[in-house]
Motif scaffolding. Structure first.
Motif, PDB file in Angstrom:
ATOM      1  N   VAL A  15       0.854  -1.176   0.000  1.00 11.99           N
ATOM      2  CA  VAL A  15       0.000   0.000   0.000  1.00 11.99           C
ATOM      3  C   VAL A  15       0.898   1.237   0.000  1.00 11.99           C
ATOM      4  O   VAL A  15       1.719   1.406   0.897  1.00 11.99           O
ATOM      5  CB  VAL A  15      -0.913   0.019   1.245  1.00 11.99           C
ATOM      6  CG1 VAL A  15      -1.810   1.262   1.239  1.00 11.99           C
ATOM      7  CG2 VAL A  15      -1.751  -1.246   1.314  1.00 11.99           C
ATOM      8  N   GLU A  18       1.217   7.357   0.676  1.00 17.40           N
ATOM      9  CA  GLU A  18       0.239   8.446   0.616  1.00 17.40           C
ATOM     10  C   GLU A  18      -1.203   7.953   0.769  1.00 17.40           C
ATOM     11  O   GLU A  18      -2.099   8.727   1.124  1.00 17.40           O
ATOM     12  CB  GLU A  18       0.382   9.221  -0.695  1.00 17.40           C
ATOM     13  CG  GLU A  18       0.143   8.415  -1.955  1.00 17.40           C
ATOM     14  CD  GLU A  18       1.413   7.737  -2.490  1.00 17.40           C
ATOM     15  OE1 GLU A  18       1.405   7.324  -3.659  1.00 17.40           O
ATOM     16  OE2 GLU A  18       2.394   7.628  -1.715  1.00 17.40           O
ATOM     17  N   THR A  19      -1.423   6.661   0.516  1.00 17.72           N
ATOM     18  CA  THR A  19      -2.772   6.117   0.647  1.00 17.72           C
ATOM     19  C   THR A  19      -3.258   6.200   2.091  1.00 17.72           C
ATOM     20  O   THR A  19      -4.442   6.428   2.353  1.00 17.72           O
ATOM     21  CB  THR A  19      -2.810   4.661   0.158  1.00 17.72           C
ATOM     22  OG1 THR A  19      -2.435   4.629  -1.215  1.00 17.72           O
ATOM     23  CG2 THR A  19      -4.199   4.060   0.297  1.00 17.72           C
ATOM     24  N   TRP A  20      -2.334   6.019   3.047  1.00 20.24           N
ATOM     25  CA  TRP A  20      -2.709   6.036   4.459  1.00 20.24           C
ATOM     26  C   TRP A  20      -3.100   7.430   4.936  1.00 20.24           C
ATOM     27  O   TRP A  20      -3.733   7.576   5.982  1.00 20.24           O
ATOM     28  CB  TRP A  20      -1.577   5.476   5.308  1.00 20.24           C
ATOM     29  CG  TRP A  20      -1.280   4.057   4.974  1.00 20.24           C
ATOM     30  CD1 TRP A  20      -0.276   3.600   4.170  1.00 20.24           C
ATOM     31  CD2 TRP A  20      -2.012   2.899   5.386  1.00 20.24           C
ATOM     32  NE1 TRP A  20      -0.328   2.232   4.073  1.00 20.24           N
ATOM     33  CE2 TRP A  20      -1.380   1.769   4.806  1.00 20.24           C
ATOM     34  CE3 TRP A  20      -3.127   2.712   6.203  1.00 20.24           C
ATOM     35  CZ2 TRP A  20      -1.833   0.479   5.015  1.00 20.24           C
ATOM     36  CZ3 TRP A  20      -3.583   1.430   6.415  1.00 20.24           C
ATOM     37  CH2 TRP A  20      -2.938   0.321   5.822  1.00 20.24           C
ATOM     38  N   ARG A  22      -5.102   9.288   3.233  1.00 22.31           N
ATOM     39  CA  ARG A  22      -6.464   9.488   2.743  1.00 22.31           C
ATOM     40  C   ARG A  22      -7.453   8.499   3.331  1.00 22.31           C
ATOM     41  O   ARG A  22      -8.565   8.866   3.723  1.00 22.31           O
ATOM     42  CB  ARG A  22      -6.477   9.383   1.223  1.00 22.31           C
ATOM     43  CG  ARG A  22      -7.877   9.448   0.612  1.00 22.31           C
ATOM     44  CD  ARG A  22      -7.837   9.523  -0.894  1.00 22.31           C
ATOM     45  NE  ARG A  22      -9.188   9.567  -1.450  1.00 22.31           N
ATOM     46  CZ  ARG A  22      -9.456   9.711  -2.743  1.00 22.31           C
ATOM     47  NH1 ARG A  22      -8.457   9.842  -3.613  1.00 22.31           N
ATOM     48  NH2 ARG A  22     -10.701   9.735  -3.168  1.00 22.31           N
ATOM     49  N   TYR A  23      -7.057   7.226   3.395  1.00 29.89           N
ATOM     50  CA  TYR A  23      -7.993   6.170   3.781  1.00 29.89           C
ATOM     51  C   TYR A  23      -7.665   5.621   5.172  1.00 29.89           C
ATOM     52  O   TYR A  23      -6.506   5.597   5.603  1.00 29.89           O
ATOM     53  CB  TYR A  23      -7.923   5.011   2.795  1.00 29.89           C
ATOM     54  CG  TYR A  23      -8.447   5.323   1.418  1.00 29.89           C
ATOM     55  CD1 TYR A  23      -9.815   5.314   1.147  1.00 29.89           C
ATOM     56  CD2 TYR A  23      -7.570   5.604   0.367  1.00 29.89           C
ATOM     57  CE1 TYR A  23     -10.295   5.586  -0.119  1.00 29.89           C
ATOM     58  CE2 TYR A  23      -8.047   5.882  -0.912  1.00 29.89           C
ATOM     59  CZ  TYR A  23      -9.414   5.871  -1.145  1.00 29.89           C
ATOM     60  OH  TYR A  23      -9.879   6.138  -2.407  1.00 29.89           O
ATOM     61  N   ASP A  71     -13.001   7.121   3.423  1.00 29.47           N
ATOM     62  CA  ASP A  71     -12.253   8.087   2.621  1.00 29.47           C
ATOM     63  C   ASP A  71     -12.393   9.408   3.358  1.00 29.47           C
ATOM     64  O   ASP A  71     -13.430  10.065   3.290  1.00 29.47           O
ATOM     65  CB  ASP A  71     -12.852   8.175   1.221  1.00 29.47           C
ATOM     66  CG  ASP A  71     -12.077   9.129   0.316  1.00 29.47           C
ATOM     67  OD1 ASP A  71     -11.161   9.807   0.810  1.00 29.47           O
ATOM     68  OD2 ASP A  71     -12.403   9.199  -0.884  1.00 29.47           O
ATOM     69  N   GLU A  99     -15.092   4.068  -5.677  1.00 28.77           N
ATOM     70  CA  GLU A  99     -13.895   3.582  -4.983  1.00 28.77           C
ATOM     71  C   GLU A  99     -13.260   2.372  -5.660  1.00 28.77           C
ATOM     72  O   GLU A  99     -12.158   1.975  -5.291  1.00 28.77           O
ATOM     73  CB  GLU A  99     -14.252   3.215  -3.537  1.00 28.77           C
ATOM     74  CG  GLU A  99     -14.628   4.405  -2.679  1.00 28.77           C
ATOM     75  CD  GLU A  99     -13.491   5.414  -2.568  1.00 28.77           C
ATOM     76  OE1 GLU A  99     -12.316   5.009  -2.545  1.00 28.77           O
ATOM     77  OE2 GLU A  99     -13.801   6.614  -2.495  1.00 28.77           O
ATOM     78  N   ARG A 102      -9.378   1.866  -6.822  1.00 28.18           N
ATOM     79  CA  ARG A 102      -8.521   2.747  -6.031  1.00 28.18           C
ATOM     80  C   ARG A 102      -7.831   1.953  -4.919  1.00 28.18           C
ATOM     81  O   ARG A 102      -8.084   0.768  -4.740  1.00 28.18           O
ATOM     82  CB  ARG A 102      -9.340   3.900  -5.450  1.00 28.18           C
ATOM     83  CG  ARG A 102      -9.908   4.848  -6.505  1.00 28.18           C
ATOM     84  CD  ARG A 102     -10.677   5.979  -5.857  1.00 28.18           C
ATOM     85  NE  ARG A 102     -11.173   6.931  -6.860  1.00 28.18           N
ATOM     86  CZ  ARG A 102     -11.914   7.993  -6.581  1.00 28.18           C
ATOM     87  NH1 ARG A 102     -12.253   8.252  -5.320  1.00 28.18           N
ATOM     88  NH2 ARG A 102     -12.322   8.796  -7.542  1.00 28.18           N
ATOM     89  N   MET A 103      -6.985   2.630  -4.176  1.00 29.02           N
ATOM     90  CA  MET A 103      -6.158   1.964  -3.186  1.00 29.02           C
ATOM     91  C   MET A 103      -6.877   1.678  -1.873  1.00 29.02           C
ATOM     92  O   MET A 103      -6.366   0.960  -1.019  1.00 29.02           O
ATOM     93  CB  MET A 103      -4.908   2.821  -2.890  1.00 29.02           C
ATOM     94  CG  MET A 103      -3.977   2.947  -4.076  1.00 29.02           C
ATOM     95  SD  MET A 103      -3.211   1.359  -4.478  1.00 29.02           S
ATOM     96  CE  MET A 103      -2.218   1.828  -5.907  1.00 29.02           C
ATOM     97  N   GLY A 104      -8.056   2.267  -1.693  1.00 31.96           N
ATOM     98  CA  GLY A 104      -8.744   2.069  -0.427  1.00 31.96           C
ATOM     99  C   GLY A 104      -9.008   0.615  -0.095  1.00 31.96           C
ATOM    100  O   GLY A 104      -8.934   0.218   1.072  1.00 31.96           O
ATOM    101  N   VAL A 107      -6.270  -0.918   1.897  1.00 33.92           N
ATOM    102  CA  VAL A 107      -6.280  -0.498   3.304  1.00 33.92           C
ATOM    103  C   VAL A 107      -7.296  -1.321   4.082  1.00 33.92           C
ATOM    104  O   VAL A 107      -7.017  -1.816   5.182  1.00 33.92           O
ATOM    105  CB  VAL A 107      -6.599   1.010   3.399  1.00 33.92           C
ATOM    106  CG1 VAL A 107      -6.834   1.419   4.858  1.00 33.92           C
ATOM    107  CG2 VAL A 107      -5.473   1.832   2.787  1.00 33.92           C
TER     108      VAL A 107
END
Length: 208
Positions: A15, A18-20, A22-23, A71, A99, A102-104, A107
């Protein structure tokens, strides 16, 4: 926010950092959060896939652990885990349309794997729509169960998969500290309200 390092080992790809920002994802711990999960599932399964109400809300929602994906502050995804003697079962993964891709999702899955591993489980059962096998096989470590053919429910073809859960170095044994065991699901490292109640135990004043 503490990241689920062990849980991320269950994924095929990492992951991005930067994903962490946001989500976030966590177990459902209130009736309000359970309603959020139900609303997402209704939007996905009942509206998009025309699943009948009695098939979607199948009598198991008060028997399992639900997760929510956020999100920012908005709930956008959910899943459910049910518990058996030597395996857990992954169910009801649902993401709002915007969604998907996407990377969520990673997570959500990483946090789920972290909790499952912390409980000491090493494998999970999944029942996935057959058309989505290529997607899930690229998302987390799994395999089609050998000798098990396709089956159908709610008008979709399904396959069974075994999902490999990473070993957690701090898996909780039955002999764990009693205050740890009674803390909220997934928050075992944070003192809870019942930790504080120990101050009212008989003899505490004398011990002090």
């Amino acid at each position: 926010m503490k990241r689920p390092v062990v849980g991320m080992e269950g994924l095929r790809r990492p992951v991005p950092d930067e994903t962490w920002d946001r989500y976030s994802a966590r177990p459902v711990r209130s009736l309000d959060e359970l309603q959020m999960a139900a609303a997402i599932r209704a939007a996905v399964f009942m509206s998009e896939q025309a699943c009948p109400y009695e098939e979607e809300y199948d009598g198991n929602d008060l028997c399992g652990t639900h997760f929510l994906l956020f999100d920012g502050a908005e709930p956008v995804g959910t899943l459910r885990v049910r518990w058996f003697a030597d395996f857990a079962k992954l169910e009801r993964i649902a993401l709002l349309p915007r969604e998907r891709g996407r990377m969520g999702l990673r997570v959500l899955l990483a946090e789920m794997f972290e909790l499952v591993a912390r409980k000491g489980y090493r494998r999970m059962l999944g029942q996935i729509q057959a058309r989505l096998w290529p997607v899930w096989s690229r998302t987390f470590k799994c395999r089609l169960l050998p000798g098990r053919g396709p089956f159908w429910f709610s008008d979709y073809e399904y396959r069974e998969i075994e999902i490999l859960v990473p070993e957690h170095p701090d898996a909780l044994p039955m002999e764990a500290d009693p205050y740890v065991i009674i803390r909220p699901e997934g928050a075992w490292d944070t003192p809870g309200v019942l930790d504080a109640s120990a101050d009212r135990a008989p003899g505490q004043d004398e011990a002090a």
